[in-house]
Design a protein around this motif. Structure first.
Motif, PDB file in Angstrom:
ATOM      1  N   LEU A  42      73.140  -3.243  55.225  1.00 46.95           N
ATOM      2  CA  LEU A  42      74.234  -4.303  54.488  1.00 46.95           C
ATOM      3  C   LEU A  42      73.455  -5.812  55.569  1.00 46.95           C
ATOM      4  N   ARG A  43      72.712  -6.271  55.401  1.00 49.63           N
ATOM      5  CA  ARG A  43      72.757  -7.519  55.736  1.00 49.63           C
ATOM      6  C   ARG A  43      72.961  -8.748  55.675  1.00 49.63           C
ATOM      7  N   ASP A  44      73.094  -9.509  56.794  1.00 47.34           N
ATOM      8  CA  ASP A  44      73.570 -11.275  56.831  1.00 47.34           C
ATOM      9  C   ASP A  44      72.707 -11.514  55.135  1.00 47.34           C
ATOM     10  N   HIS A  45      72.914 -13.912  55.205  1.00 49.13           N
ATOM     11  CA  HIS A  45      72.463 -14.068  54.155  1.00 49.13           C
ATOM     12  C   HIS A  45      70.853 -14.406  54.648  1.00 49.13           C
TER      13      HIS A  45
ATOM     14  N   ARG B 131      69.850  -7.613  60.267  1.00 47.47           N
ATOM     15  CA  ARG B 131      70.666  -6.831  59.650  1.00 47.47           C
ATOM     16  C   ARG B 131      71.748  -6.937  60.915  1.00 47.47           C
ATOM     17  N   PHE B 132      73.443  -6.048  60.850  1.00 46.86           N
ATOM     18  CA  PHE B 132      74.286  -6.823  61.605  1.00 46.86           C
ATOM     19  C   PHE B 132      74.199  -5.804  62.946  1.00 46.86           C
ATOM     20  N   PRO B 133      74.786  -6.071  63.765  1.00 53.18           N
ATOM     21  CA  PRO B 133      74.709  -5.434  64.905  1.00 53.18           C
ATOM     22  C   PRO B 133      74.489  -4.203  65.012  1.00 53.18           C
ATOM     23  N   ALA B 134      74.010  -3.043  65.929  1.00 56.23           N
ATOM     24  CA  ALA B 134      73.850  -1.996  65.688  1.00 56.23           C
ATOM     25  C   ALA B 134      74.888  -0.666  66.309  1.00 56.23           C
ATOM     26  N   HIS B 135      75.545  -1.905  67.787  1.00 59.48           N
ATOM     27  CA  HIS B 135      76.762  -1.229  67.919  1.00 59.48           C
ATOM     28  C   HIS B 135      77.871  -1.538  68.270  1.00 59.48           C
ATOM     29  N   LEU B 136      78.178  -3.086  66.806  1.00 60.28           N
ATOM     30  CA  LEU B 136      79.708  -3.044  66.530  1.00 60.28           C
ATOM     31  C   LEU B 136      79.028  -2.397  64.835  1.00 60.28           C
ATOM     32  N   ASP B 137      80.797  -2.067  64.339  1.00 59.43           N
ATOM     33  CA  ASP B 137      80.880  -1.805  63.119  1.00 59.43           C
ATOM     34  C   ASP B 137      80.550  -3.011  61.914  1.00 59.43           C
ATOM     35  N   ALA B 138      80.596  -2.452  61.465  1.00 63.73           N
ATOM     36  CA  ALA B 138      80.371  -3.502  60.034  1.00 63.73           C
ATOM     37  C   ALA B 138      81.059  -2.797  58.762  1.00 63.73           C
ATOM     38  N   THR B 139      81.487  -3.840  58.158  1.00 66.73           N
ATOM     39  CA  THR B 139      82.468  -2.938  56.379  1.00 66.73           C
ATOM     40  C   THR B 139      81.547  -4.377  55.594  1.00 66.73           C
ATOM     41  N   PRO B 140      81.725  -3.592  54.212  1.00 66.21           N
ATOM     42  CA  PRO B 140      81.436  -4.861  53.501  1.00 66.21           C
ATOM     43  C   PRO B 140      82.288  -5.644  53.314  1.00 66.21           C
ATOM     44  N   PRO B 141      81.529  -6.721  52.111  1.00 65.97           N
ATOM     45  CA  PRO B 141      82.235  -8.335  52.150  1.00 65.97           C
ATOM     46  C   PRO B 141      83.771  -8.502  51.569  1.00 65.97           C
TER      47      PRO B 141
ATOM     48  N   PRO C 153      79.698 -16.649  50.073  1.00 63.35           N
ATOM     49  CA  PRO C 153      81.039 -15.716  50.482  1.00 63.35           C
ATOM     50  C   PRO C 153      79.851 -13.808  51.464  1.00 63.35           C
ATOM     51  N   ALA C 154      80.192 -13.791  51.582  1.00 66.96           N
ATOM     52  CA  ALA C 154      79.656 -13.570  52.943  1.00 66.96           C
ATOM     53  C   ALA C 154      78.758 -11.593  52.812  1.00 66.96           C
ATOM     54  N   ARG C 155      78.472 -11.507  52.965  1.00 72.39           N
ATOM     55  CA  ARG C 155      77.968 -10.466  52.786  1.00 72.39           C
ATOM     56  C   ARG C 155      77.708  -8.791  53.401  1.00 72.39           C
ATOM     57  N   GLY C 156      78.782  -9.166  54.082  1.00 71.51           N
ATOM     58  CA  GLY C 156      79.431  -8.579  55.236  1.00 71.51           C
ATOM     59  C   GLY C 156      80.338  -8.683  55.982  1.00 71.51           C
ATOM     60  N   TRP C 157      80.917  -7.660  57.441  1.00 71.76           N
ATOM     61  CA  TRP C 157      81.311  -8.558  58.486  1.00 71.76           C
ATOM     62  C   TRP C 157      81.431  -7.190  59.289  1.00 71.76           C
TER      63      TRP C 157
ATOM     64  N   PRO D 250      77.464   0.228  56.156  1.00 75.23           N
ATOM     65  CA  PRO D 250      77.200   0.519  54.646  1.00 75.23           C
ATOM     66  C   PRO D 250      75.678   0.456  54.471  1.00 75.23           C
ATOM     67  N   THR D 251      75.659   1.293  53.469  1.00 76.84           N
ATOM     68  CA  THR D 251      74.359   0.594  52.911  1.00 76.84           C
ATOM     69  C   THR D 251      73.890  -0.520  51.579  1.00 76.84           C
ATOM     70  N   LEU D 252      73.608  -0.893  51.052  1.00 75.81           N
ATOM     71  CA  LEU D 252      73.264  -0.806  49.946  1.00 75.81           C
ATOM     72  C   LEU D 252      73.480   0.029  48.634  1.00 75.81           C
ATOM     73  N   ARG D 253      72.911   0.973  49.028  1.00 75.32           N
ATOM     74  CA  ARG D 253      72.685   2.107  48.325  1.00 75.32           C
ATOM     75  C   ARG D 253      74.438   2.882  48.358  1.00 75.32           C
ATOM     76  N   SER D 254      75.139   2.600  48.759  1.00 76.37           N
ATOM     77  CA  SER D 254      76.405   3.505  48.798  1.00 76.37           C
ATOM     78  C   SER D 254      77.462   2.286  48.522  1.00 76.37           C
ATOM     79  N   GLU D 255      77.232   0.773  48.553  1.00 80.34           N
ATOM     80  CA  GLU D 255      77.898  -0.024  48.140  1.00 80.34           C
ATOM     81  C   GLU D 255      77.833  -0.162  46.369  1.00 80.34           C
ATOM     82  N   ARG D 256      76.355   0.254  45.748  1.00 77.47           N
ATOM     83  CA  ARG D 256      76.686   0.098  44.954  1.00 77.47           C
ATOM     84  C   ARG D 256      77.174   1.838  43.669  1.00 77.47           C
ATOM     85  N   GLU D 257      77.200   2.655  44.889  1.00 77.14           N
ATOM     86  CA  GLU D 257      77.403   4.001  44.439  1.00 77.14           C
ATOM     87  C   GLU D 257      78.991   3.272  44.162  1.00 77.14           C
TER      88      GLU D 257
END
Length: 203
Positions: A78-81, A85-95, A113-117, A138-145
């Motif tokens: 996931l990426r922001d607007h 990429r979101f910081p690798a050492h932190l935990d990102a979640t879908p929007p 709207p946020a693309r992720g947190w 999360p990845t774009l592919r995993s979010e589509r699935e």
């Protein structure tokens, strides 16, 4: 333990049955350059080492302390607007998972709207202590699935509800119309909406 470049180059040549000259011709290098690689007299870049190993059916791998292969972070996380990429050492979640507690109320008021947190370090540490840290972003592919699975789940639920309670057969009178049924209509599939008043045609 240091990576033995020379030893692995010789191993690849032995498995692939290549002389130094054969290897040099294949890689577009001089025989002297291959000789320097085998004595570890020069540093070798990863693409060159991968090419050498591939000739013998080998590949480089990254493993953990137990020897299990470790994959690189996927490229389509996931990426922001701004496509960062979101910081690798932190935990990102879908929007749509929910706004992290430490973000407060309406953290993006007036913004798209946020693309992720991602969770701040303190909240991340608290969740990790409970063993709830995700393995990766999360990845774009995993979010589509995931979205496809959710759509399928809703379709399955709608079909199950339809089978459990099939719609009644419409027996509307000819004089009924789509906004409301006549008061004497036995079907009453179209209840009155708003200020619609219908009189029987014979009145």
């Amino acid at each position: 333990m240091a990576f033995d470049v020379g030893g692995y180059v010789r191993r690849a040549r032995r498995l692939a049955d290549l002389s130094q000259r054969d290897l040099a011709d294949t890689l577009g290098l001089s025989r002297a350059a291959v000789g320097r690689l085998e004595t570890s007299a020069v540093r070798v870049d990863i693409p060159t080492m991968e090419s050498i190993l591939a000739l013998a059916g080998l590949r480089l791998a990254v493993v953990d302390r137990e020897g299990r292969a470790v994959q690189a972070v996927p490229a389509d996380t996931l990426r922001d607007h701004r496509e960062r990429r979101f910081p690798a050492h932190l935990d990102a979640t879908p929007p749509d998972i929910g706004i992290p507690n430490e973000r407060g109320v309406q953290p993006r008021k007036g913004l798209p709207p946020a693309r992720g947190w991602y969770r701040q370090r303190r909240e991340r540490n608290r969740l990790r202590e409970r063993g709830r840290a995700p393995e990766d972003h999360p990845t774009l592919r995993s979010e589509r699935e995931r979205a496809a699975r959710e759509r399928q789940r809703r379709r399955d639920r709608a079909l199950a509800d339809l089978r459990a309670s099939p719609p009644q057969e419409c027996t509307c009178l000819d004089d009924c119309f789509e906004l409301a049924c006549l008061p004497v209509c036995p079907c009453q599939c179209e209840p009155p909406r708003g200020d619609v008043r219908i009189a029987a045609p014979w009145k």
